[in-house]
Motif scaffolding. Structure first.
Motif, PDB file in Angstrom:
ATOM      1  N   GLU A 308      21.093   3.400  21.816  1.00 56.29           N
ATOM      2  CA  GLU A 308      21.653   4.531  21.080  1.00 56.29           C
ATOM      3  C   GLU A 308      20.897   4.810  19.782  1.00 56.29           C
ATOM      4  N   ASP A 309      20.364   3.757  19.134  1.00 55.24           N
ATOM      5  CA  ASP A 309      19.647   3.959  17.873  1.00 55.24           C
ATOM      6  C   ASP A 309      18.152   4.219  18.069  1.00 55.24           C
ATOM      7  N   GLY A 310      17.713   4.360  19.341  1.00 52.21           N
ATOM      8  CA  GLY A 310      16.315   4.677  19.618  1.00 52.21           C
ATOM      9  C   GLY A 310      15.432   3.473  19.871  1.00 52.21           C
ATOM     10  N   THR A 311      16.000   2.270  19.866  1.00 57.32           N
ATOM     11  CA  THR A 311      15.209   1.072  20.144  1.00 57.32           C
ATOM     12  C   THR A 311      14.930   0.970  21.638  1.00 57.32           C
ATOM     13  N   VAL A 312      13.662   0.755  21.984  1.00 58.72           N
ATOM     14  CA  VAL A 312      13.280   0.572  23.382  1.00 58.72           C
ATOM     15  C   VAL A 312      13.379  -0.918  23.707  1.00 58.72           C
ATOM     16  N   GLN A 313      14.181  -1.247  24.692  1.00 58.25           N
ATOM     17  CA  GLN A 313      14.492  -2.633  25.040  1.00 58.25           C
ATOM     18  C   GLN A 313      13.544  -3.174  26.118  1.00 58.25           C
ATOM     19  N   ASN A 314      13.560  -4.509  26.252  1.00 58.42           N
ATOM     20  CA  ASN A 314      12.820  -5.213  27.306  1.00 58.42           C
ATOM     21  C   ASN A 314      11.319  -4.945  27.250  1.00 58.42           C
ATOM     22  N   VAL A 315      10.793  -5.064  26.030  1.00 58.39           N
ATOM     23  CA  VAL A 315       9.351  -4.927  25.776  1.00 58.39           C
ATOM     24  C   VAL A 315       8.798  -6.310  25.469  1.00 58.39           C
ATOM     25  N   SER A 316       7.719  -6.684  26.115  1.00 63.32           N
ATOM     26  CA  SER A 316       7.147  -8.012  25.881  1.00 63.32           C
ATOM     27  C   SER A 316       6.276  -8.003  24.631  1.00 63.32           C
ATOM     28  N   TYR A 317       6.327  -9.126  23.917  1.00 61.43           N
ATOM     29  CA  TYR A 317       5.505  -9.313  22.707  1.00 61.43           C
ATOM     30  C   TYR A 317       4.023  -9.298  23.098  1.00 61.43           C
ATOM     31  N   GLY A 318       3.158  -9.139  22.098  1.00 61.56           N
ATOM     32  CA  GLY A 318       1.720  -9.161  22.324  1.00 61.56           C
ATOM     33  C   GLY A 318       1.306 -10.374  23.142  1.00 61.56           C
ATOM     34  N   THR A 319       0.415 -10.151  24.095  1.00 64.26           N
ATOM     35  CA  THR A 319       0.118 -11.166  25.101  1.00 64.26           C
ATOM     36  C   THR A 319      -1.360 -11.509  25.088  1.00 64.26           C
ATOM     37  N   GLY A 320      -1.672 -12.715  24.635  1.00 64.70           N
ATOM     38  CA  GLY A 320      -3.048 -13.182  24.669  1.00 64.70           C
ATOM     39  C   GLY A 320      -3.456 -13.574  26.079  1.00 64.70           C
ATOM     40  N   MET A 321      -4.703 -13.993  26.231  1.00 70.37           N
ATOM     41  CA  MET A 321      -5.201 -14.373  27.546  1.00 70.37           C
ATOM     42  C   MET A 321      -4.526 -15.656  28.003  1.00 70.37           C
ATOM     43  N   GLY A 322      -3.846 -15.595  29.143  1.00 73.80           N
ATOM     44  CA  GLY A 322      -3.133 -16.760  29.645  1.00 73.80           C
ATOM     45  C   GLY A 322      -4.010 -17.648  30.507  1.00 73.80           C
ATOM     46  N   ALA A 323      -3.890 -18.947  30.314  1.00 69.00           N
ATOM     47  CA  ALA A 323      -4.593 -19.910  31.158  1.00 69.00           C
ATOM     48  C   ALA A 323      -3.848 -20.152  32.459  1.00 69.00           C
ATOM     49  N   THR A 324      -2.544 -19.855  32.454  1.00 68.37           N
ATOM     50  CA  THR A 324      -1.715 -19.995  33.648  1.00 68.37           C
ATOM     51  C   THR A 324      -0.824 -18.767  33.780  1.00 68.37           C
ATOM     52  N   LEU A 325      -0.373 -18.496  34.989  1.00 71.74           N
ATOM     53  CA  LEU A 325       0.532 -17.368  35.200  1.00 71.74           C
ATOM     54  C   LEU A 325       1.872 -17.604  34.536  1.00 71.74           C
ATOM     55  N   GLU A 327       2.441 -18.713  31.666  1.00 71.76           N
ATOM     56  CA  GLU A 327       2.407 -18.247  30.280  1.00 71.76           C
ATOM     57  C   GLU A 327       2.836 -16.783  30.180  1.00 71.76           C
ATOM     58  N   TYR A 328       2.476 -15.964  31.149  1.00 70.22           N
ATOM     59  CA  TYR A 328       2.877 -14.551  31.146  1.00 70.22           C
ATOM     60  C   TYR A 328       4.373 -14.416  31.391  1.00 70.22           C
ATOM     61  N   ARG A 329       4.915 -15.268  32.254  1.00 74.60           N
ATOM     62  CA  ARG A 329       6.348 -15.208  32.543  1.00 74.60           C
ATOM     63  C   ARG A 329       7.188 -15.581  31.333  1.00 74.60           C
ATOM     64  N   GLN A 330       6.599 -16.351  30.412  1.00 74.35           N
ATOM     65  CA  GLN A 330       7.359 -16.876  29.281  1.00 74.35           C
ATOM     66  C   GLN A 330       7.210 -16.044  28.003  1.00 74.35           C
ATOM     67  N   ILE A 331       6.443 -14.953  28.035  1.00 74.00           N
ATOM     68  CA  ILE A 331       6.292 -14.110  26.845  1.00 74.00           C
ATOM     69  C   ILE A 331       7.651 -13.543  26.450  1.00 74.00           C
ATOM     70  N   LYS A 332       7.979 -13.650  25.167  1.00 74.38           N
ATOM     71  CA  LYS A 332       9.277 -13.201  24.666  1.00 74.38           C
ATOM     72  C   LYS A 332       9.393 -11.670  24.696  1.00 74.38           C
ATOM     73  N   LEU A 333      10.631 -11.213  24.775  1.00 80.71           N
ATOM     74  CA  LEU A 333      10.930  -9.784  24.709  1.00 80.71           C
ATOM     75  C   LEU A 333      11.396  -9.428  23.301  1.00 80.71           C
ATOM     76  N   CYS A 334      10.886  -8.316  22.780  1.00 82.27           N
ATOM     77  CA  CYS A 334      11.153  -7.956  21.391  1.00 82.27           C
ATOM     78  C   CYS A 334      10.794  -6.487  21.178  1.00 82.27           C
ATOM     79  N   PRO A 335      11.591  -5.706  20.428  1.00 76.11           N
ATOM     80  CA  PRO A 335      11.185  -4.326  20.121  1.00 76.11           C
ATOM     81  C   PRO A 335       9.826  -4.317  19.412  1.00 76.11           C
ATOM     82  N   MET A 336       8.926  -3.447  19.860  1.00 72.90           N
ATOM     83  CA  MET A 336       7.555  -3.398  19.341  1.00 72.90           C
ATOM     84  C   MET A 336       7.142  -1.946  19.110  1.00 72.90           C
ATOM     85  N   THR A 337       6.173  -1.753  18.225  1.00 70.97           N
ATOM     86  CA  THR A 337       5.716  -0.390  17.955  1.00 70.97           C
ATOM     87  C   THR A 337       5.147   0.267  19.212  1.00 70.97           C
TER      88      THR A 337
END
Length: 354
Positions: A308-325, A327-337
Motif C-alpha cells: 500500500e505504501d509503494g514498497t515492492v516486496q520479495n526483492v533479493s539483495y545484491g548478489t555477488g558471484m556464487g561458488a555454489t547454487l 548461495e543464490y537460494r540463501q540471498i536475503k529479501l529486502c526492499p531495494m532501489t
C-alpha cells in the motif's frame, strides 16, 4: 488497470524509492550501501534510470528536480572510485546532462566514458573486467556489466558523436554473449572466468538474465544506427532467452531466482525486468505478439507485490558471484532501489499497451 491507475501506482512506487532507507536493518555486505537512495552505486543507478524514464513519460518537473539535486549532492560529497557498478548512475547523468545542457555534467560524463576506453581493466578477449568496489574480479565477465556500464558507454557515444565508444559497446555485447549465453537453454550464466575457464556455479540467475532482457531493448534505442547484422544477432539472442523464460515461468507469473530450480524462491525484481523487456520488445516488433500474454502475466504478478505504501516486496539483495547454487537460494529479501525501479520501467510499458 487504466492509465490513470497505472500512473498513480508508479507515483507511489517512485515516491517510496526516493525516500528508501534500510528499514529492515539488513546488515549490508557491500562497501557502499545499495539500499539507501543516498549513496552512489549500481542499485541507485538503476533507480535513477527508472525515475528518468518515468519523467520522460510524464514530464513531471519534480522528478527532474530530484535527479538534478541527487547528482549535485553526490558530486559535492565526492564520487567513489570508478568501476562497473559506480558507472551505473552515469547513464542517467548523461540523459540529465543533455536535457539541461549543463557543461559541468557533460564534462563528467566525458571523463568517465574516457576512463572506460583507456583505463578500465580488460579480460582476455577484451571484455570489460567486472571490477567493483573492493574487488578487482580479475579475468571475470558478469552479465550485470552490459546494463551497468555498456549502456552508458553507448549513450556517451551518441552524446559526444564518438563512433569509437559505440563500436566498443557493440564489441562488449558480442563478447558477453559469446561467454555467458548458454547454448543449451538460451539463458545466461551469471559469470565466466578466464582464470580456470568456467562459469563458477553455472548459475542461471534470474536478475542477471533480466539485465540482458531489459538492457538490449534499451540499447537498441540508444544505438539507433546499429549494423543490421549485429541487431539481428542481438535479437536472436533475446528470442532464445525469452523462449526459455516462457517454459520456466511460474504458474503465478513470476520466475525463480535460479530460473531452472523450482526449489528456489520466486523473485520480483527479475520478473519486473523480464516483463519490461518482453512487453517493450513486443511493442517494437522485436518479439512475436504471442509473447504478450507472458509479459502481461508477469506484470500482474509484480503489481501484486507492491504494498500500500509503494514498497515492492520479495526483492533479493545484491548478489555477488556464487561458488555454489545454494548461495543464490540463501540471498536475503529486502526492499531495494532497483526493486522499485524495474517495476517503474515495467509499468511505463504497461501504460503504453493500455
Amino acid at each position: 488497470m487504466d492509465k490513470a491507475a497505472i500512473s498513480a501506482l508508479i507515483d507511489k512506487v517512485a515516491s517510496k524509492m526516493q525516500n528508501l532507507g534500510n528499514e529492515t536493518g539488513l546488515v549490508e555486505e557491500c562497501p557502499i550501501s545499495i539500499i539507501s537512495m543516498d549513496t552512489w552505486e549500481w542499485a541507485q543507478g538503476v533507480g535513477l534510470y527508472g525515475l528518468y524514464n518515468y519523467y520522460q513519460e510524464t514530464g513531471e518537473a519534480g522528478i527532474l528536480d530530484f535527479l538534478v539535486e541527487w547528482f549535485e549532492r553526490n558530486i559535492r560529497n565526492g564520487l567513489p572510485e570508478k568501476n562497473v557498478n559506480t558507472l551505473c548512475p552515469m547513464l542517467t547523468l548523461s540523459l540529465v546532462a543533455e536535457e539541461t545542457g549543463r557543461e559541468d555534467l557533460l564534462a563528467l560524463c566525458q571523463e568517465w566514458a574516457q576512463w572506460i576506453m583507456e583505463e578500465m581493466p580488460r579480460t582476455e578477449a577484451n571484455g570489460l573486467q567486472h571490477i567493483v568496489t573492493g574487488n578487482a574480479n580479475s579475468g571475470q565477465l558478469w552479465d550485470d556489466t552490459l546494463f551497468m556500464t555498456v549502456l552508458f558507454l553507448a549513450r556517451a557515444g551518441k552524446l559526444f558523436n564518438r563512433k569509437d565508444y559505440t563500436a566498443e559497446s557493440v564489441r562488449q555485447f558480442l563478447v558477453h554473449i559469446k561467454y555467458l549465453a548458454d547454448r543449451k537453454t538460451g539463458l545466461w550464466y551469471h559469470g565466466w572466468t578466464f582464470e580456470g575457464r568456467h562459469h563458477f556455479a553455472e548459475a542461471l540467475w534470474a536478475r542477471g538474465n533480466c539485465w540482458y532482457t531489459a538492457g538490449v531493448v534499451d540499447y537498441l534505442d540508444i544505438v539507433d544506427d546499429l549494423d543490421p547484422g549485429v541487431k539481428l544477432y542481438l535479437l536472436d539472442t533475446l528470442r532464445s532467452q525469452v523462449a526459455a523464460l516462457e517454459r520456466l515461468q511460474h504458474p503465478g507469473g513470476m520466475w525463480h531466482t535460479l530460473l531452472d530450480d523450482p526449489s528456489s524462491y520466486v523473485e520480483t525484481s527479475a520478473t519486473a525486468g523480464f516483463a519490461y523487456g518482453i512487453l517493450k520488445a513486443v511493442r517494437l516488433g522485436y518479439l512475436d505478439p504471442r509473447c504478450l500474454p507472458m509479459g502481461r502475466k508477469a506484470a500482474e504478478a509484480v503489481i501484486s507485490q507492491i504494498s500500500e505504501d509503494g514498497t515492492v516486496q520479495n526483492v533479493s539483495y545484491g548478489t555477488g558471484m556464487g561458488a555454489t547454487l545454494e548461495e543464490y537460494r540463501q540471498i536475503k529479501l529486502c526492499p531495494m532501489t532497483y526493486g522499485q525501479a524495474l517495476p517503474i520501467l515495467m509499468l511505463t510499458e504497461v501504460m503504453k499497451l493500455s
